[in-house]
Design an enzyme around this catalytic site. Structure first.
Site, PDB file in Angstrom:
ATOM      1  N   LYS A 185       2.338  -8.267  -5.045  1.00 52.56           N
ATOM      2  CA  LYS A 185       1.070  -7.544  -5.216  1.00 52.56           C
ATOM      3  C   LYS A 185      -0.046  -8.546  -5.446  1.00 52.56           C
ATOM      4  O   LYS A 185       0.137  -9.540  -6.143  1.00 52.56           O
ATOM      5  CB  LYS A 185       1.220  -6.582  -6.399  1.00 52.56           C
TER       6      LYS A 185
ATOM      7  N   LYS B  10       1.796  -5.023  -1.704  1.00 51.70           N
ATOM      8  CA  LYS B  10       0.855  -4.068  -2.293  1.00 51.70           C
ATOM      9  C   LYS B  10      -0.490  -4.746  -2.483  1.00 51.70           C
ATOM     10  O   LYS B  10      -0.571  -5.844  -3.033  1.00 51.70           O
ATOM     11  CB  LYS B  10       1.384  -3.550  -3.637  1.00 51.70           C
TER      12      LYS B  10
ATOM     13  N   ASP C 295       4.920  -2.663 -12.514  1.00 46.99           N
ATOM     14  CA  ASP C 295       4.102  -3.719 -11.915  1.00 46.99           C
ATOM     15  C   ASP C 295       3.927  -4.799 -12.974  1.00 46.99           C
ATOM     16  O   ASP C 295       3.249  -4.580 -13.980  1.00 46.99           O
ATOM     17  CB  ASP C 295       2.730  -3.180 -11.505  1.00 46.99           C
TER      18      ASP C 295
END
Length: 234
Positions: free
Chosen positions: A156, A185, A94
């Site tokens: 995300k 996400k 991430d």
């Protein structure tokens, strides 16, 4: 609820990222992840070897964070972090975008950096953290488009360290901005089952949360009650 505990568990990246966490905290977090068989843990880069050791054979992926939490480390450092993470056994990464570049309108630099991390990940899914708290809707859209062009697997919402986290409006905007190849996400303040279900309704398929146990136990209680009520009526 239309979800089983196992279904929701496989939508959660159990977050173990707070700076004060000890090795024992990481062990406890990995134990929770293994017990519920979540999708992955998301640990600090320094904790990847320990998480890999603890979760080997469980089916739980080990993810980590790159350029975290501010996103302002140079691209060469983000690439080196990614290469180290993969070498040590991480299977998901991430990364935080360079928010300042995005806000300056330097979309090409943002896209190039994401692409460099994607290449360094060598096929491991890359989730691009936009940090929406600091962005206009136009900047969020631009970041989503750049992420898809660069080969990211996910966009995300947040790191969880900004003033605000995931919102339904932002998540719906992100989902609308990318094709079906790119997943969304939610992270930052995902603390309850009702929040998670509402976010899933707008197309979110992965959730970063440190409240994994509370969310899944709540779902288990509700599902047990739903089964018990008809039996009592009979």
């Amino acid at each position: 609820m239309d979800f089983t505990v196992a279904q929701i568990a496989k939508m959660i990246d159990h977050s173990i990222l707070r700076p004060e966490f000890t090795s024992e905290d990481v062990r406890k977090g990995c134990a929770i992840a293994a017990r519920y068989e979540v999708a992955s843990v998301c640990v600090r880069l320094c904790d990847v070897p320990l998480a890999v050791q603890l979760l080997r054979g469980t089916g739980v992926e080990v993810g980590t964070v790159i350029g975290f939490p501010h996103g302002d480390t140079p691209t060469v450092i983000k690439v080196a972090e990614t290469e180290l993470a993969i070498e040590q056994g991480a299977t998901e990464v991430d990364m935080v975008i360079n928010v300042g570049w995005l806000r300056s309108g330097n979309i090409a630099a943002v896209e190039n950096e994401i692409g460099a991390v994607v290449r360094a990940a060598g096929g491991a899914p890359v989730k691009v953290i936009l940090e929406n708290a600091y962005l206009t809707n136009e900047q969020k859209l631009a970041a989503c488009w750049a992420s898809e062009r660069a080969g990211a697997a996910f966009v995300k919402s947040s790191t969880g360290f900004a003033p605000t986290g995931a919102t339904i409006d932002d998540l719906a905007l992100m989902r609308s901005a990318v094709s079906a190849k790119v997943r969304v996400k939610a992270s930052g303040g995902v603390r309850s089952l009702d929040q998670l279900v509402a976010m899933a309704a707008v197309g979110v398929t992965r959730f970063g949360s440190s409240s994994t146990e509370e969310i899944l136990e709540d779902l288990a209680r509700r599902n047990a009650l739903a089964l018990a009520v008809p039996a009592l009526r009979d």
